[in-house]
Design a protein around this motif. Structure first.
Motif, PDB file in Angstrom:
ATOM      1  N   GLY A 628       0.791  -1.224   0.000  1.00 44.03           N
ATOM      2  CA  GLY A 628       0.000   0.000   0.000  1.00 44.03           C
ATOM      3  C   GLY A 628       0.820   1.270   0.000  1.00 44.03           C
ATOM      4  O   GLY A 628       0.255   2.372  -0.061  1.00 44.03           O
ATOM      5  N   ILE A 673      -4.205  -4.220  -4.254  1.00 51.16           N
ATOM      6  CA  ILE A 673      -4.389  -3.051  -3.399  1.00 51.16           C
ATOM      7  C   ILE A 673      -5.631  -2.274  -3.826  1.00 51.16           C
ATOM      8  O   ILE A 673      -5.865  -2.060  -5.015  1.00 51.16           O
ATOM      9  CB  ILE A 673      -3.150  -2.121  -3.462  1.00 51.16           C
ATOM     10  N   THR A 677      -7.164   0.179   1.283  1.00 47.09           N
ATOM     11  CA  THR A 677      -5.988  -0.426   1.926  1.00 47.09           C
ATOM     12  C   THR A 677      -4.779   0.499   1.844  1.00 47.09           C
ATOM     13  O   THR A 677      -3.952   0.537   2.759  1.00 47.09           O
ATOM     14  CB  THR A 677      -5.646  -1.784   1.282  1.00 47.09           C
ATOM     15  N   SER A 681      -2.812   1.918   5.095  1.00 45.54           N
ATOM     16  CA  SER A 681      -1.361   1.761   5.212  1.00 45.54           C
ATOM     17  C   SER A 681      -0.704   3.088   5.576  1.00 45.54           C
ATOM     18  O   SER A 681       0.144   3.151   6.475  1.00 45.54           O
ATOM     19  CB  SER A 681      -0.791   1.232   3.894  1.00 45.54           C
TER      20      SER A 681
END
Length: 743
Positions: A628, A673, A677, A681
């Protein structure tokens, strides 16, 4: 004195003879001249007649030559059909004897014709053409001997159009099967990114170097799954085949615009019954420009178009549903059956589905009669020449994209009668109703604060000829436009319009309008260039949409602004500098996609918007690592600022695109991804735990829109995010003023 007359001598005899000869010669010469003239005159007449005869013969020879050329072309086009007939397998006699000893031989040779009625795809088809052709068939086509006539109504998107079609079928007492269009099913269909040469292809210089036609082909390939659902080309054929095999020995799962004259149907039946041991027959198709030609049973076909197929009920082959409309859905089965044709020489694009190889039934087919294809209603696309073929292909590609774009907007559940490029007007309408009803204290408090800010801006600008703070132009404009939307006070809209004129046209308080007839004015293009990419310029089309709704801009001003924006988009695409911006792999590229999508949405350039959004999805695939993070930005001296700015641009882009482009909502990159997400992150680090370089101070409050997008409350991070949302940020942050009012 001498007298002259007495001295004059009479002419001699010789002189008289000379005079006589001289007069005779003159007379002869005169007569000769007259004869020559008459001869020339006669020759002239004969020559003119001869010339006319030669001209007539020349025209006759030219007509003969033209006829030979046409016959030669006709012969070349028919070579496909001839080659089909010549490809009969050597085991045909053996197959015939084997068939005579089998159960299908004892069955009645009855037929069922399933015609599939789908959506009209403008500009390939005239709107309402499917229904017009249906009525023509129902009124003009004679009963077909030993054949049941069925119809398959295939996912008609327009409910009114579908009802008219069904009513027409009921009126003529027809039998039909319906495949409904389901909005929820369509919303769950994503893009096919696997067809691209590489994950970031649409954001590459290679893609930007393609012409419009090839770009459209790429987009059509990416929309394959959506195409397959809406057009349902091979899905409908297989449904017709499945239903038809229950009804008759021979099944014709054909396109809805196929028409059979009595003579054509006799030919088809005779050819099939002559070789009933074959499980497949191909029926060459002729294209007509005027449907009325088919009323005459003596119509002479030029059956060189892509054939239809007849199946015996015990056949095993189906149409491959992974091949979508516009990219060889029927031809794929020709390849498996070994049916030769011009499709064998078509060029494959890198994003095309791989060609099928000949199957175990290759060559086991026959040729049967011919069928007519009714007019599409677009006569300029129905000509028998290469130019028309190319134009049909282009129109088909454009129609596919236009139809799918319309579908994306249709399923967005936008219930308001007007829209802005990136603002969710429906949510704003809901907030406005809460404000005026006094039922939500938070909404009342925030809108009152918005109105105070708007009034403050009016006071600042009232005493100044020019913008008091040019760096806040986009924020000021949005605040004023929103204030008008919530309270209807035209003072706010009028001031926002004045800021528009002062910023883009350098108007002053004394020149605060643009003449309705002044179409020579152009906005200052540098006001949109890179300095504003990273800020709030992307949301200014929303301001313009609100001001148009308020009625404070003239038609000329709107026209000038939209025209200038279109010129700007051309500059972005065609100039080397613009291409570099579009191909940037960092947050600049993301912001360019955001700006282009917002402008294209405002100017209603559907194709440009689609390309920008698809390019951004490819960019998303390449920007984010599997954890991410954004590797290209982590080495910067202010890496946290740049990562946040990039993520904010992605949020803005997803909000803009998500309402009318469902594939954005749950997009998953090639590394697995999602934007959700990636945000989680990034937000997993605070100022102290951020492991990369960050020299300048960082405003923790600008994380609020990121938390709001992932659905986290401020309570979860009270250490660095204030409880009350911050309404305005510096324009360089890329956060729209009062961003939370539309959530």
């Amino acid at each position: 004195m001498n007298n002259d007359s007495s001295d004059r001598q009479p002419p001699s005899w010789q002189q008289l003879l000379k005079e006589k000869d001289k007069h005779a010669q003159q007379l002869e010469q005169h007569l000769n001249d007259k004869m020559i003239f008459k001869w020339f005159e006669r020759f002239d007449q004969q020559y003119s007649h001869f010339e006319e005869t030669l001209k007539a013969q020349e025209q006759s020879l030219q007509a003969l030559e033209d006829g030979i050329v046409k016959a030669n072309r006709r012969f070349e086009r028919r070579s496909t059909a001839v080659s089909m007939m010549e490809c009969e397998t050597q085991q045909s006699d053996v197959s015939g004897r084997r068939y005579q000893n089998s159960s299908p031989d004892s069955e009645t040779n009855d037929f069922v014709l399933f015609r599939i009625i789908g959506n009209d795809l403008y500009p390939r088809h005239k709107k309402g053409q499917s229904r017009e052709n249906l009525r023509f068939i129902l009124e003009k086509e004679q009963p077909l001997e030993n054949c049941i006539r069925y119809w398959l109504v295939n996912r008609i998107v327009d409910a009114d159009e579908e009802q008219q079609i069904l009513s027409l079928l009921e009126e003529f007492d027809q039998q039909w099967v319906r495949i409904p269009f389901n909005t929820k099913e369509y919303q769950n269909i994503g893009l096919d990114m696997s067809c691209l040469p590489e994950s970031g292809y649409l954001a590459s210089r290679e893609f930007m170097a393609l012409d419009d036609e090839k770009r459209n082909r790429v987009m059509t390939a990416m929309y394959r799954h959506k195409n397959n659902y809406v057009m349902n080309n091979n899905g409908a054929r297989n449904k017709a085949l499945k239903e038809g095999k229950k009804l008759a020995k021979w099944v014709l799962p054909w396109d809805g615009n196929c028409f059979l004259t009595p003579r054509a149907w006799r030919r088809i039946r005779e050819d099939i019954l002559e070789k009933p041991w074959l499980q497949y027959f191909v029926v060459p198709m002729t294209r007509v420009q005027n449907n009325d030609q088919l009323i005459n049973d003596n119509f002479q076909p030029d059956a060189v178009e892509e054939p239809q197929i007849v199946f015996r009920h015990d056949s095993s082959n189906l149409f491959d549903e992974s091949f979508c409309y516009g990219r060889r859905p029927k031809v794929e089965l020709f390849w498996r059956l070994g049916v030769p044709g011009k499709w064998d020489h078509w060029r494959d694009e890198p994003w095309d589905r791989p060609r099928s190889t000949p199957g175990p039934n290759a060559g086991q087919y026959g040729l049967a009669g011919w069928v007519a294809r009714l007019s599409s209603g677009m006569l300029e696309l129905e000509q028998h020449n290469n130019i028309s073929v190319k134009e049909r292909f282009k129109a088909r590609q454009n129609a596919i994209i236009e139809t799918l774009h319309l579908m994306d907007r249709k399923v967005s559940d936008d219930t308001v009668s007007w829209s802005a490029p990136s603002i969710d007007i429906k949510n704003l309408v809901d907030k406005r109703e809460l404000y005026h009803s006094g039922s939500d204290s938070f909404v009342i408090y925030e809108i009152e604060k918005l109105l105070e800010d708007a009034n403050s801006i009016i006071e600042k600008q009232r005493s100044s000829d020019y913008l008091t703070n040019e760096s806040s132009f986009f924020n000021y404009s949005m605040i004023l436009a929103l204030a008008w939307f919530f309270n209807g006070d035209h003072r706010h809209a009028v001031m926002s319009a004045r800021l528009f004129r002062r910023f883009f046209f350098c108007c002053t308080a004394t020149t605060d309008t643009i003449a309705e007839t002044d179409e020579t004015v152009r906005i200052e293009m540098e006001k949109l260039l890179p300095a504003h990419f990273m800020g709030n310029a992307w949301c200014y089309p929303d301001v313009m949409a609100l001001l148009e709704r308020a009625g404070v801009l003239s038609g000329t001003e709107i026209s000038i602004f939209k025209s200038s924006l279109r010129q700007y988009l051309v500059w972005l695409q065609e100039s080397e500098t613009g291409k570099n911006y579009c191909a940037a792999t960092n947050e600049l590229g993301t912001c360019v996609d955001l700006q282009i999508a917002a402008i294209a949405s405002y100017t209603d350039d559907k194709m440009e918007m689609k390309q920008a959004l698809l390019r951004s999805l490819c960019r998303f695939n390449t920007q984010f690592a599997s954890d991410g993070s954004i590797p290209a930005l982590l080495g910067d001296r202010n890496s946290r600022t740049r990562c946040r700015r990039n993520l904010q641009a992605w949020i803005n882009l997803f909000r803009l695109a998500g309402r009318s482009n469902p594939e954005f909502v749950n997009h998953v990159s090639t590394k697995g991804i999602t934007l959700q997400t990636a945000l989680l992150s990034f937000l997993s680090f605070d100022a102290k735990s951020w492991p990369y370089t960050q020299h300048e101070s960082f405003d923790e409050q600008c994380l609020q829109p990121l938390y709001a997008f992932v659905g986290h409350s401020d309570d979860a991070n009270e250490t660095h995010v204030a409880r009350e949302p911050k309404a305005t940020f510096p324009e360089s942050h890329g956060i729209r003023p009062y961003w939370y009012l539309e959530i």
